[in-house]
Design a protein around this motif. Structure first.
Motif, PDB file in Angstrom:
ATOM      1  N   ARG A   1      11.045   5.284 -19.668  1.00  0.00           N
ATOM      2  CA  ARG A   1      11.585   6.453 -18.951  1.00  0.00           C
ATOM      3  C   ARG A   1      10.467   7.349 -18.428  1.00  0.00           C
ATOM      4  NH1 ARG A   1      16.308   5.652 -17.041  1.00  0.00           N
ATOM      5  NH2 ARG A   1      16.316   3.542 -17.817  1.00  0.00           N
ATOM      6  N   PRO A   2      10.514   7.718 -17.171  1.00  0.00           N
ATOM      7  CA  PRO A   2       9.483   8.633 -16.659  1.00  0.00           C
ATOM      8  C   PRO A   2       9.763  10.100 -17.017  1.00  0.00           C
ATOM      9  CG  PRO A   2      10.903   7.930 -14.885  1.00  0.00           C
ATOM     10  CD  PRO A   2      11.392   7.228 -16.100  1.00  0.00           C
ATOM     11  N   ASN A   3      11.026  10.403 -17.374  1.00  0.00           N
ATOM     12  CA  ASN A   3      11.391  11.788 -17.690  1.00  0.00           C
ATOM     13  C   ASN A   3      10.807  12.185 -19.045  1.00  0.00           C
ATOM     14  OD1 ASN A   3      12.845  14.035 -18.735  1.00  0.00           O
ATOM     15  ND2 ASN A   3      14.395  13.694 -17.154  1.00  0.00           N
ATOM     16  N   LEU A   4      10.001  13.246 -19.053  1.00  0.00           N
ATOM     17  CA  LEU A   4       9.273  13.609 -20.278  1.00  0.00           C
ATOM     18  C   LEU A   4      10.208  14.027 -21.408  1.00  0.00           C
ATOM     19  CD1 LEU A   4       6.160  15.523 -18.894  1.00  0.00           C
ATOM     20  CD2 LEU A   4       6.414  13.124 -19.436  1.00  0.00           C
ATOM     21  N   ILE A   5      11.307  14.715 -21.075  1.00  0.00           N
ATOM     22  CA  ILE A   5      12.259  15.119 -22.122  1.00  0.00           C
ATOM     23  C   ILE A   5      12.833  13.870 -22.790  1.00  0.00           C
ATOM     24  CG2 ILE A   5      14.495  16.202 -22.556  1.00  0.00           C
ATOM     25  CD1 ILE A   5      12.759  18.371 -21.905  1.00  0.00           C
TER      26      ILE A   5
ATOM     27  N   ILE B   1       9.250  17.438 -14.363  1.00  0.00           N
ATOM     28  CA  ILE B   1       9.010  16.804 -15.661  1.00  0.00           C
ATOM     29  C   ILE B   1       9.073  15.292 -15.503  1.00  0.00           C
ATOM     30  CG2 ILE B   1       9.756  18.711 -17.116  1.00  0.00           C
ATOM     31  CD1 ILE B   1      12.454  17.230 -17.363  1.00  0.00           C
ATOM     32  N   ASN B   2       8.917  14.820 -14.258  1.00  0.00           N
ATOM     33  CA  ASN B   2       8.915  13.390 -14.011  1.00  0.00           C
ATOM     34  C   ASN B   2       7.478  12.878 -13.994  1.00  0.00           C
ATOM     35  OD1 ASN B   2       8.845  10.849 -12.554  1.00  0.00           O
ATOM     36  ND2 ASN B   2      11.028  11.234 -12.223  1.00  0.00           N
ATOM     37  N   GLU B   3       7.218  11.896 -14.864  1.00  0.00           N
ATOM     38  CA  GLU B   3       5.851  11.427 -15.032  1.00  0.00           C
ATOM     39  C   GLU B   3       5.248  10.911 -13.723  1.00  0.00           C
ATOM     40  OE1 GLU B   3       5.274   8.070 -17.578  1.00  0.00           O
ATOM     41  OE2 GLU B   3       3.721   9.103 -18.704  1.00  0.00           O
TER      42      GLU B   3
ATOM     43  N   GLN C   1       0.880  14.164  -8.081  1.00  0.00           N
ATOM     44  CA  GLN C   1       0.212  15.468  -7.912  1.00  0.00           C
ATOM     45  C   GLN C   1      -1.227  15.422  -8.410  1.00  0.00           C
ATOM     46  OE1 GLN C   1       2.120  19.070  -9.001  1.00  0.00           O
ATOM     47  NE2 GLN C   1       4.177  18.226  -8.758  1.00  0.00           N
ATOM     48  N   ASP C   2      -1.458  14.684  -9.520  1.00  0.00           N
ATOM     49  CA  ASP C   2      -2.816  14.595 -10.057  1.00  0.00           C
ATOM     50  C   ASP C   2      -3.733  13.842  -9.104  1.00  0.00           C
ATOM     51  OD1 ASP C   2      -2.496  16.077 -12.295  1.00  0.00           O
ATOM     52  OD2 ASP C   2      -2.004  14.393 -13.600  1.00  0.00           O
ATOM     53  N   GLU C   3      -3.180  12.810  -8.463  1.00  0.00           N
ATOM     54  CA  GLU C   3      -3.989  12.003  -7.549  1.00  0.00           C
ATOM     55  C   GLU C   3      -4.391  12.799  -6.312  1.00  0.00           C
ATOM     56  OE1 GLU C   3      -5.128   8.835  -8.114  1.00  0.00           O
ATOM     57  OE2 GLU C   3      -4.314   9.234 -10.107  1.00  0.00           O
ATOM     58  N   GLU C   4      -3.474  13.677  -5.868  1.00  0.00           N
ATOM     59  CA  GLU C   4      -3.720  14.418  -4.635  1.00  0.00           C
ATOM     60  C   GLU C   4      -4.951  15.312  -4.737  1.00  0.00           C
ATOM     61  OE1 GLU C   4      -0.124  16.485  -3.899  1.00  0.00           O
ATOM     62  OE2 GLU C   4       0.884  14.736  -3.047  1.00  0.00           O
ATOM     63  N   ARG C   5      -5.161  15.885  -5.952  1.00  0.00           N
ATOM     64  CA  ARG C   5      -6.226  16.885  -6.071  1.00  0.00           C
ATOM     65  C   ARG C   5      -7.601  16.264  -6.208  1.00  0.00           C
ATOM     66  NH1 ARG C   5      -5.140  21.266 -10.290  1.00  0.00           N
ATOM     67  NH2 ARG C   5      -6.759  22.302  -9.108  1.00  0.00           N
TER      68      ARG C   5
ATOM     69  N   LEU D   1       8.293  19.252 -26.917  1.00  0.00           N
ATOM     70  CA  LEU D   1       9.138  19.996 -25.987  1.00  0.00           C
ATOM     71  C   LEU D   1       8.401  21.212 -25.426  1.00  0.00           C
ATOM     72  CD1 LEU D   1      12.570  19.776 -27.825  1.00  0.00           C
ATOM     73  CD2 LEU D   1      11.890  18.615 -25.731  1.00  0.00           C
ATOM     74  N   ALA D   2       7.621  21.882 -26.293  1.00  0.00           N
ATOM     75  CA  ALA D   2       6.854  23.037 -25.824  1.00  0.00           C
ATOM     76  C   ALA D   2       5.882  22.620 -24.729  1.00  0.00           C
ATOM     77  CB  ALA D   2       6.103  23.678 -26.986  1.00  0.00           C
ATOM     78  N   LEU D   3       5.254  21.457 -24.934  1.00  0.00           N
ATOM     79  CA  LEU D   3       4.328  20.954 -23.909  1.00  0.00           C
ATOM     80  C   LEU D   3       5.071  20.659 -22.612  1.00  0.00           C
ATOM     81  CD1 LEU D   3       1.913  18.573 -25.832  1.00  0.00           C
ATOM     82  CD2 LEU D   3       1.323  20.660 -24.627  1.00  0.00           C
ATOM     83  N   VAL D   4       6.291  20.092 -22.731  1.00  0.00           N
ATOM     84  CA  VAL D   4       7.063  19.773 -21.530  1.00  0.00           C
ATOM     85  C   VAL D   4       7.380  21.058 -20.760  1.00  0.00           C
ATOM     86  CG1 VAL D   4       9.186  18.781 -20.639  1.00  0.00           C
ATOM     87  CG2 VAL D   4       8.034  17.693 -22.543  1.00  0.00           C
ATOM     88  N   VAL D   5       7.715  22.134 -21.493  1.00  0.00           N
ATOM     89  CA  VAL D   5       7.983  23.422 -20.840  1.00  0.00           C
ATOM     90  C   VAL D   5       6.753  23.867 -20.049  1.00  0.00           C
ATOM     91  CG1 VAL D   5       8.443  25.862 -21.240  1.00  0.00           C
ATOM     92  CG2 VAL D   5       9.693  24.145 -22.536  1.00  0.00           C
ATOM     93  N   ARG D   6       5.595  23.793 -20.698  1.00  0.00           N
ATOM     94  CA  ARG D   6       4.357  24.205 -20.026  1.00  0.00           C
ATOM     95  C   ARG D   6       4.044  23.303 -18.833  1.00  0.00           C
ATOM     96  NH1 ARG D   6       0.271  26.656 -22.683  1.00  0.00           N
ATOM     97  NH2 ARG D   6      -0.732  26.497 -20.657  1.00  0.00           N
ATOM     98  N   ILE D   7       4.302  21.988 -18.996  1.00  0.00           N
ATOM     99  CA  ILE D   7       4.041  21.054 -17.897  1.00  0.00           C
ATOM    100  C   ILE D   7       4.937  21.403 -16.712  1.00  0.00           C
ATOM    101  CG2 ILE D   7       4.335  18.649 -17.161  1.00  0.00           C
ATOM    102  CD1 ILE D   7       3.319  17.829 -19.944  1.00  0.00           C
ATOM    103  N   ARG D   8       6.206  21.736 -17.010  1.00  0.00           N
ATOM    104  CA  ARG D   8       7.121  22.085 -15.920  1.00  0.00           C
ATOM    105  C   ARG D   8       6.660  23.350 -15.203  1.00  0.00           C
ATOM    106  NH1 ARG D   8      11.755  22.217 -12.890  1.00  0.00           N
ATOM    107  NH2 ARG D   8      12.667  24.254 -12.923  1.00  0.00           N
ATOM    108  N   GLU D   9       6.150  24.335 -15.982  1.00  0.00           N
ATOM    109  CA  GLU D   9       5.636  25.556 -15.355  1.00  0.00           C
ATOM    110  C   GLU D   9       4.449  25.255 -14.453  1.00  0.00           C
ATOM    111  OE1 GLU D   9       6.768  28.601 -19.006  1.00  0.00           O
ATOM    112  OE2 GLU D   9       4.687  28.177 -18.552  1.00  0.00           O
ATOM    113  N   ALA D  10       3.600  24.314 -14.897  1.00  0.00           N
ATOM    114  CA  ALA D  10       2.371  24.046 -14.161  1.00  0.00           C
ATOM    115  C   ALA D  10       2.598  23.115 -12.971  1.00  0.00           C
ATOM    116  CB  ALA D  10       1.315  23.469 -15.092  1.00  0.00           C
ATOM    117  N   TYR D  11       3.484  22.133 -13.125  1.00  0.00           N
ATOM    118  CA  TYR D  11       3.652  21.119 -12.083  1.00  0.00           C
ATOM    119  C   TYR D  11       4.956  21.282 -11.304  1.00  0.00           C
ATOM    120  CZ  TYR D  11      -0.156  18.258 -14.015  1.00  0.00           C
ATOM    121  OH  TYR D  11      -1.361  17.780 -14.432  1.00  0.00           O
ATOM    122  N   GLY D  12       5.927  21.988 -11.892  1.00  0.00           N
ATOM    123  CA  GLY D  12       7.218  22.115 -11.250  1.00  0.00           C
ATOM    124  C   GLY D  12       8.072  20.870 -11.364  1.00  0.00           C
TER     125      GLY D  12
END
Lengths: 118, 494
Positions: free
Chosen positions: A27-31, A106-108, A114-118, A93-104
């Motif tokens: 599953r790519p969904n982090l949750i 939760i899909n891997e 997004q990581d590749e683009e930068r 789950l806390a990390l997933v919350v932070r990841i969502r804030e940072a990346y917008g």
């Protein structure tokens, strides 16, 4: 046949374990990954409880006329392991919350893009 | 009186002071608290090593519960060496952390950082001293959970995904270990490692024990980042705060290797692990692959931190290679390299931390001509790099000398060739950095940076100094390692 039915709890353990493991990998969904991880851990808890059972044994409370008790030690171990599992899930789950804030997202896969683009 | 309780104090002290750091909250105070504790832990570690050297293996019953029932803390020479590594690195890294953390982590998180750091330290020390298989799992999770948090504190958002990836892989590894411990308990009815090993001889030839062995081996291999289970490591080390990378590179994976030693030799025994299960051959193959592949990948990295992370995977290969020989010389060589590599890699990551403080980047292209601006930092990096390659008079030479010797004694000359080849690859990736920093002209518009502050340079140079000292006189380390290997082999042969 009795091999299958007699050890049904172990079959449940294996099925749960593989289900959890599959979810984590596929599953790519982090949750969903966190959920899979927790199912994976839970299967091990059931495994420990299963090995504690002594045939014909009762709960380990001293009582007259009873001489066979189930082994209480694995239960105690698993209480600890459950706490560890909860802490892991909470942190995940806390990390997933932070990841969502940072990346917008939760899909891997999207995160990879997004990581590749930068 | 107090000296009899040192094994417990070793773990309890950092564990109990972690909440104190949390309550202090103020970055300066929390740092001072963590620093004091880490130095106390080092003092205890030194006393423990002296005790073990004087009286032999220490066995300590927690809460005075007799051993097979209660939890036993057991420290032999191998454990003493590991305690020394972990405590030393903790004590050296924390003075560095003051400035580095101030810049890399938001102020309100600093107190939390030191809390997690102390928890991680307690977990790692706990893994080493415990003689109880389940207790080991608990300490492993204490150190792992705090390390996920520490990694996620890195300043880019990729630190978060790196921490999550490590969390998933680490939890799978820990759960594998738990399954293995459960299977062992199922057949032996005990959790004490020495007790398990005694009861194991009767039931060793069952599928349950073989499965247990496979589960724990794979679980621990994930934790110690054995190739090809190392996938979490490069990202985790690259995006973690500099101090955390330095601390983990020197301790976390090394403690994993120690657990593997305990399992192979103390719990399962050489006869089962190496003869019946052929783990020696498997480990040797993976170790050789790690040495070559990870070193090759390291050459092509432009982020120097990532380069060192891949180099770590390769160096873990060297250590595992020594262990896979299952001879006294081999295991001793592995342990010497474990000790030396902890010092070298910590020093290298610390010098990168200095660079990051001034430059805000560890990309190779930003480091052009840096040696003129930060001569001491770059000199530390070069000295560490030389040791990584294994030049004479550095500690890296000593460990590779012993490794090649052990491989040749057992007739594995291709391994000796691979060790030399991999060292050449190390030369290439270290040279890339040297060439950029010393011989290239800084590009226009690059910031005029100053040398790093003394509080950060001194820890790095302390480790470099220790590294050269070992390079000249290795008798102390090699003495302890040979003694430790002797005990492990003795426990393993039954």
């Amino acid at each position: 046949m009795s091999e299958l039915l007699g050890h049904y709890n172990y079959w449940i353990v294996i099925v749960l374990m593989m289900t959890g493991f599959y979810i984590v990998i596929a599953r790519p969904n982090l949750i969903k990954k966190v959920i899979g991880l927790f199912i994976f851990q839970t299967s091990v808890f059931i495994f420990f409880i299963s090995i504690a059972k002594v045939e014909g044994g009762t709960a380990p409370i001293i009582e007259e006329g009873i001489s066979v008790y189930s082994n209480p030690l694995p239960h105690v171990l698993i209480l600890t392991a459950i706490v560890v599992g909860l802490a892991t899930t909470a942190l995940g789950l806390a990390l997933v919350v932070r990841i969502r804030e940072a990346y917008g997202t939760i899909n891997e896969d999207d995160i990879h893009v997004q990581d590749e683009e930068r | 009186m107090l000296s009899t309780h040192l094994p417990a104090l070793q773990v309890v002290l950092p564990l109990a002071s972690a909440p104190v750091c949390l309550l202090l909250r103020h970055p300066r105070h929390a740092w001072a608290c963590a620093l004091t504790i880490s130095w106390l832990v080092l003092a205890i570690a030194v006393m423990l090593v002296q005790q073990v050297a004087a009286t032999g293996t220490i066995s300590y019953a927690i809460g005075a519960w007799a051993t097979p029932w209660g939890i036993e803390y057991r420290i032999d020479m191998a454990g003493a060496l590991m305690i020394l590594v972990v405590a030393t690195i903790g004590a050296v890294v924390l003075p560095f952390a003051g400035r580095s953390i101030q810049q890399e982590i938001r102020k309100k998180h600093s107190g939390l950082f030191y809390t997690c750091f102390l928890l991680c330290l307690a977990g790692l020390l706990g893994i080493v001293v415990t003689g109880d298989a389940f207790n080991l799992f608990v300490f492993l999770e204490i150190s792992s959970l705090s390390s996920y948090v520490l990694i996620s504190l890195g300043c880019t958002r990729r630190a978060l995904t790196a921490a999550f990836q490590y969390l998933v892989m680490g939890t799978i590894g820990a759960t594998f270990i738990l399954i293995g411990v459960g299977l062992l308990y199922m057949l032996t009815g005990t959790l004490n490692m020495v007790d398990i090993s005694q009861r194991l001889t009767e039931v060793a030839d069952t599928r349950t024990i073989r499965v247990a062995f496979a589960f724990v081996t794979v679980g621990v291999s994930i934790k110690l980042a054995l190739f090809p289970l190392h996938l979490w490591l490069p990202n985790a080390y690259t995006f973690a705060p500099s101090v955390v990378s330095a601390f983990f590179a020197a301790t976390a994976t090394k403690v994993g290797i120690y657990v593997l030693l305990r399992l192979f030799f103390t719990v399962f025994g050489i006869g089962f692990s190496f003869v019946a299960m052929h783990v020696g051959e498997i480990m040797m193959l993976l170790a050789a692959a790690a040495m070559m592949v990870a070193s090759l990948v390291a050459i092509f990295q432009n982020n120097v931190k990532r380069m060192l992370a891949y180099s770590s995977v390769a160096q873990i290969g060297y250590i595992i290679l020594g262990i896979s020989l299952a001879s006294r010389d081999g295991v001793a060589a592995g342990m010497i390299h474990l000790f030396n590599h902890a010092l070298i890699k910590c020093a290298l990551f610390l010098s990168l931390g200095c660079i990051f403080l001034r430059l805000g980047s560890v990309e190779l292209q930003d480091m052009r001509g840096l040696a003129k601006r930060m001569p001491w930092t770059m000199a530390a990096f070069v000295a560490g790099g030389l040791s990584l390659i294994g030049l004479p008079l550095t500690s890296g030479f000593i460990s590779k000398w012993y490794l090649v010797g052990a491989a040749l004694t057992d007739g594995y000359w291709p391994l000796a060739v691979l060790i030399l080849l991999s060292s050449l690859l190390a030369l290439i990736y270290i040279w890339r950095v040297v060439e950029t920093a010393y011989f290239q002209v800084p590009g226009a518009g690059m910031p005029l940076v100053k040398e790093a502050p003394a509080s950060m340079l001194i820890p790095a140079w302390l480790l470099i100094g220790a590294n050269f000292y070992i390079g000249v006189d290795a008798s102390l380390v090699s003495g302890i390692a040979h003694q430790a290997a002797g005990i492990l082999i003795e426990q393993g042969v039954r």
